[in-house]
Design a protein around this motif. Structure first.
Motif, short mmCIF file in Angstrom:
data_model
loop_
_atom_site.label_atom_id
_atom_site.label_comp_id
_atom_site.label_asym_id
_atom_site.label_seq_id
_atom_site.Cartn_x
_atom_site.Cartn_y
_atom_site.Cartn_z
N VAL A 1 0.84 -1.20 0.00
CA VAL A 1 0.00 0.00 0.00
C VAL A 1 0.87 1.25 0.00
O VAL A 1 2.06 1.22 0.34
CB VAL A 1 -0.95 0.02 1.22
N ILE A 2 0.26 2.36 -0.42
CA ILE A 2 0.91 3.68 -0.36
C ILE A 2 0.65 4.28 1.02
O ILE A 2 -0.51 4.35 1.46
CB ILE A 2 0.37 4.61 -1.46
N ALA A 3 1.70 4.70 1.69
CA ALA A 3 1.57 5.28 3.04
C ALA A 3 1.26 6.76 2.93
O ALA A 3 2.16 7.61 2.93
CB ALA A 3 2.84 5.04 3.84
N ASP A 4 -0.03 7.07 2.81
CA ASP A 4 -0.44 8.47 2.69
C ASP A 4 -1.62 8.77 3.60
O ASP A 4 -2.47 9.59 3.28
CB ASP A 4 -0.79 8.79 1.25
N GLY A 5 -1.67 8.09 4.77
CA GLY A 5 -2.72 8.35 5.73
C GLY A 5 -4.02 7.61 5.48
O GLY A 5 -5.03 7.91 6.11
N THR B 1 4.48 12.60 7.95
CA THR B 1 5.30 11.81 8.88
C THR B 1 6.22 10.93 8.05
O THR B 1 5.86 9.80 7.69
CB THR B 1 4.41 10.95 9.80
N PRO B 2 7.39 11.39 7.68
CA PRO B 2 8.27 10.61 6.80
C PRO B 2 8.65 9.27 7.42
O PRO B 2 8.90 9.16 8.62
CB PRO B 2 9.50 11.52 6.63
N ILE B 3 8.70 8.24 6.57
CA ILE B 3 9.15 6.91 6.98
C ILE B 3 10.63 6.78 6.64
O ILE B 3 11.02 7.03 5.50
CB ILE B 3 8.35 5.81 6.26
N PRO B 4 11.47 6.41 7.58
CA PRO B 4 12.90 6.24 7.27
C PRO B 4 13.09 5.23 6.14
O PRO B 4 12.56 4.13 6.17
CB PRO B 4 13.49 5.71 8.59
N GLY B 5 13.83 5.67 5.10
CA GLY B 5 14.04 4.79 3.96
C GLY B 5 12.88 4.73 3.01
O GLY B 5 12.95 4.08 1.96
N GLY B 6 11.73 5.37 3.36
CA GLY B 6 10.58 5.40 2.47
C GLY B 6 9.72 4.16 2.50
O GLY B 6 8.70 4.10 1.81
N LYS B 7 10.11 3.11 3.29
CA LYS B 7 9.34 1.87 3.31
C LYS B 7 9.25 1.34 4.72
O LYS B 7 10.22 1.36 5.48
CB LYS B 7 9.99 0.82 2.40
N LEU B 8 8.05 0.84 5.07
CA LEU B 8 7.80 0.24 6.39
C LEU B 8 7.07 -1.08 6.18
O LEU B 8 6.04 -1.12 5.52
CB LEU B 8 6.96 1.19 7.26
N THR B 9 7.60 -2.17 6.74
CA THR B 9 6.98 -3.49 6.66
C THR B 9 6.52 -3.90 8.06
O THR B 9 7.32 -3.91 9.01
CB THR B 9 7.96 -4.53 6.11
N VAL B 10 5.24 -4.26 8.18
CA VAL B 10 4.67 -4.67 9.46
C VAL B 10 3.98 -6.01 9.27
O VAL B 10 3.21 -6.21 8.32
CB VAL B 10 3.66 -3.62 9.98
N ASN B 11 4.25 -6.96 10.18
CA ASN B 11 3.62 -8.27 10.18
C ASN B 11 2.50 -8.29 11.23
O ASN B 11 2.74 -7.99 12.41
CB ASN B 11 4.64 -9.36 10.50
N PHE B 12 1.29 -8.62 10.80
CA PHE B 12 0.14 -8.72 11.68
C PHE B 12 -0.19 -10.20 11.88
O PHE B 12 -0.34 -10.94 10.90
CB PHE B 12 -1.06 -7.99 11.08
N GLN C 1 6.02 5.20 0.99
CA GLN C 1 5.61 6.59 0.78
C GLN C 1 5.88 7.00 -0.65
O GLN C 1 6.92 6.67 -1.22
CB GLN C 1 6.35 7.51 1.75
N PRO C 2 4.94 7.71 -1.29
CA PRO C 2 5.13 8.09 -2.69
C PRO C 2 6.30 9.05 -2.86
O PRO C 2 6.60 9.85 -1.97
CB PRO C 2 3.80 8.76 -3.06
N GLN C 3 6.99 8.93 -4.00
CA GLN C 3 8.10 9.81 -4.32
C GLN C 3 7.75 10.64 -5.55
O GLN C 3 7.03 10.20 -6.43
CB GLN C 3 9.37 9.00 -4.61
N VAL C 4 8.30 11.84 -5.60
CA VAL C 4 8.16 12.69 -6.77
C VAL C 4 9.33 12.37 -7.70
O VAL C 4 10.49 12.65 -7.38
CB VAL C 4 8.16 14.18 -6.39
N LEU C 5 9.04 11.76 -8.82
CA LEU C 5 10.08 11.31 -9.73
C LEU C 5 10.47 12.42 -10.70
O LEU C 5 9.60 13.14 -11.21
CB LEU C 5 9.59 10.09 -10.50
N PRO C 6 11.76 12.59 -11.00
CA PRO C 6 12.19 13.64 -11.95
C PRO C 6 11.78 13.30 -13.37
O PRO C 6 11.63 12.13 -13.73
CB PRO C 6 13.71 13.63 -11.79
N LEU C 7 11.58 14.34 -14.19
CA LEU C 7 11.29 14.15 -15.60
C LEU C 7 12.56 13.81 -16.36
O LEU C 7 13.66 14.18 -15.95
CB LEU C 7 10.63 15.41 -16.18
#
Length: 719
Positions: A500-504, A558-569, A590-596
């Protein structure tokens, strides 16, 4: 006459049965009156060790034709006519001298119009070629049947019926489809059957060709010995059309029915007694033309080869014996030798099958058998490794115990090393050895692993011996019924993993698919940050003990370190006595803004300012293949899509192909042979005046579009 067979400019291609359907121009559509593929061919011979093609193809009359390689009587163009023919043994063989197209059979009819150089062309052929676009290389041989119909000077919007020895087909004419100098409304259709993969030669058996046409017995130009015709030195009347039995009429003809076709081809108007239409519409005196003369080619097969179907040995108290099964055509003399020993005759059975049981000296196990057809001149041979025969006498699985396997080898005297391989579902194959029991027997048991209540039995078992023998058998299952695979009567199910995208956003997890009694209890836990709270999505209260639970991903603030968070439920269920657990993993990014990016299409130097320069993007007509290359300033594996378009914009309905930018920033689209685009007009070369720089209309370009935003366009070359 011969150029049309070598010209692969298939303006409208129909690869039927075994191949893709591809078209360039608005296609003349065949209607329900069509009759094609009446008979086909009967069988194909063994592969020739010299050319790599089959030794022969046989039609259902028994006529067998070989690859026609006589330069005087065959449609044959070698790279160097002064050197002997030689199929290369490697890609760099210096003696290579073999054409990229050769023929077992061809029957062509051509006639010209009286107005603007119009032409009507019929090609019927069984053609050898090379499957890939890598030139003349060994082990790339393929054979196809071909029907090609090209007719100029017709009327757009009208229906025309074409009658030829292997079919009756109607076409609704539209567009600029003609192959001749006149261009304009016409018919251009090619149907190739049999191109599946290299060295697959059975495809043409179900093609349009068959039986092979022969020179009519009343024609003054009878064929030379060993051939069905003189290969184009003269035009002849033919016989053999399978449609005659269906229609009750002479169909050994190239005939066109439709409005005013006689105006274009006035010298070949149908005779008054031939005005009864084959097609669905009535015809008038000016609506029918036909030609009864064909250029015919084919060489009668003189070598038939031999194919070894099976070769095995037995070792018993009476000695060592080799059993050989082979096949070829009827009436051949086959001999077999073992490990270079004396040749022994094989006995002919039914339908071209041959067998021999050969005794060999005691001692070393036999390794190789060679079967030679001594009737051929020169003789042809095939060799094959000799193996023992394995018979699986038992393959029984007992629920809760395991698999029992018993095998016997045809080597009854020597110790036998045999292994068994079994596969269950998608699991890796399991290999286990069997124990030699003398007398050729070996047995083995694969037991149920300790602690496993129930497991999935294999469907089959494959056994292999140290003497190269192999066999397989279905497994018989015995024992008590299984319980369906439930553990302790309950089974937890936490649902599928999620990315999923972490955007709240709110993510829902469900354990409702868990199996057990109605009164199950649920407990959710996770190994993520303490800020992740579990909420019941129905009540809004704590979701730790609900069948469904949910949580909110970190927001962009709320930035995620490294841009990725993995959680096991982890979900644990209980029926009050038994428990079971299951885990679901959620990856949050978390989504990134990619350069053109900025990209270009590679082109050669273009000092003349041509729209379609000689290098750069190109379309290879003889292979119907696109090649477009370029580079980008960013090398991030971004997707590149290449389209055709006009001088202002890409046409997104005409995709040439896609690719991704490599690590050096380069990209290239080359989707392979037969990569033409539906509805795209590619000018046809005159086979006698090929011009590699013939430009397209100035409004035709190729466009590249990057998923990072870059676009570029260029003209392209035809060669």
């Amino acid at each position: 006459m011969k150029n049309l067979f070598r010209n692969k400019l298939s303006i409208v291609l129909f690869f039927v049965t075994f191949s893709m359907i591809i078209s360039f121009f608005p296609t003349p559509e065949s209607n329900a009156q069509n009759i094609t593929q009446i008979e086909g061919l009967n069988r194909v011979g063994q592969r020739d060790p010299v050319t790599g093609y089959p030794l022969w193809y046989e039609d259902k009359t028994g006529l067998k034709l070989q690859l026609c390689l006589d330069p005087d009587k065959c449609f044959l163009e070698t790279p160097d006519p002064l050197l002997p023919l030689h199929m290369p043994t490697s890609a760099n063989d210096p003696a290579a001298n073999f054409p990229d197209e050769s023929f077992y059979y061809a029957a062509e009819s051509i006639f010209s119009g009286a107005v603007k150089g119009e032409r009507a062309v019929l090609v019927q052929a069984l053609e050898g070629m090379f499957f890939s676009d890598a030139g003349v290389i060994p082990n790339d041989q393929a054979v196809m049947s071909r029907i090609r119909i090209r007719i100029d000077g017709l009327t757009a919007g009208e229906t025309y019926t074409v009658i030829y020895p292997y079919g009756i087909e109607s076409f609704d004419v539209e567009g600029d489809a003609g192959p001749g100098a006149a261009k304009g409304p016409g018919i251009s259709m090619t149907r190739d059957i049999g191109l599946v993969e290299p060295l697959f030669f059975e495809g043409p058996l179900t093609g349009d060709i068959g039986p092979f046409l022969r020179v009519h017995p009343d024609d003054p130009n009878q064929p030379p010995a060993g051939f069905i015709a003189d290969g184009g030195l003269t035009e002849v009347r033919v016989t053999g059309s399978p449609l005659e039995a269906t229609t009750g009429r002479n169909t050994n003809v190239f005939r066109i029915e439709g409005p005013n076709v006689g105006t274009t081809y006035p010298d070949l108007k149908c005779a008054p007694d031939r005005m009864d239409p084959f097609g669905p519409n009535p015809i008038g005196p000016n609506d029918c033309v036909e030609n009864f003369h064909f250029v015919l080619m084919g060489q009668i097969a003189t070598k038939f080869g031999a194919k070894i179907d099976r070769a095995s040995y037995t070792k018993e108290n009476g000695g060592i014996f080799v059993n050989v099964w082979a096949n070829t055509v009827e009436g051949q003399a086959l001999v077999a030798s073992v490990d270079g020993g004396p040749a022994r005759n094989l006995t002919e059975g039914l339908a071209g099958n041959y067998f021999g049981r050969l005794d060999v000296p005691a001692g070393q196990i036999p390794q190789t058998v060679k079967v030679t057809n001594t009737t051929d001149n020169p003789a042809t041979s095939e060799s094959r490794a000799i193996t023992d025969e394995l018979i699986i006498q038992q393959a029984t699985y007992i629920v809760g115990q395991g698999l029992n396997v018993t095998v016997q080898s045809s080597n009854l005297l020597d110790p036998t090393t045999i292994s068994a391989t079994l596969t269950v579902g998608q699991a890796a194959p399991v290999v286990f050895g069997l124990t030699d029991q003398t007398g050729g027997f070996a047995t083995g048991t694969k037991t149920v692993p300790a602690g496993v209540a129930e497991e999935q039995p294999p469907m089959k078992v494959v056994v292999n011996s140290s003497y190269a023998g192999s066999a397989e058998a279905k497994v018989t299952v015995l024992g008590m019924p299984t319980s369906g695979g439930l553990m302790n009567g309950i089974l937890a199910n936490a649902g599928p993993d999620q990315n999923v995208i972490a955007d709240g956003k709110t993510i829902i997890l469900t354990g409702s698919e868990s199996i057990g009694p109605l009164a199950l209890t649920y407990t959710w836990t996770h190994d993520g940050p303490g800020t992740i709270a579990l909420i019941d999505p129905t009540t809004g209260l704590s979701g730790v003990n609900s069948a469904q639970t949910s949580f909110v991903t970190p927001s962009l603030a709320t930035p995620i370190p490294g841009g990725k968070l993995t959680v096991n439920f982890t979900l644990m269920i209980s029926d009050g006595i038994n428990t079971d657990t299951d885990m679901v993993t959620v990856n949050m990014v978390q989504p990134q803004v990619l350069p053109l990016d900025t990209c270009t299409i590679a082109t050669d130097a273009n000092p003349l300012g041509l729209l379609h320069p000689p290098g750069g993007p190109r379309y290879r007509v003889n292979r119907e293949k696109w090649i477009v290359e370029g580079s980008c300033n960013l090398a991030d594996n971004q997707l590149i899509s290449v389209y055709l378009g006009n001088d202002t914009a890409a046409d997104l309905t005409r995709l040439i192909g896609t690719t991704r930018v490599d690590a050096l920033g380069n990209w290239g689209v080359s989707p392979g042979n037969r990569s033409a685009i539906a509805g795209v007009t590619i000018p046809e070369f005159d086979p006698d005046q090929r011009d590699p720089k013939t430009p397209l209309p100035p409004t035709t370009k190729v466009y590249m579009i990057s998923e990072r935003g870059a676009t570029a366009s260029s003209g392209f070359n035809i060669n």
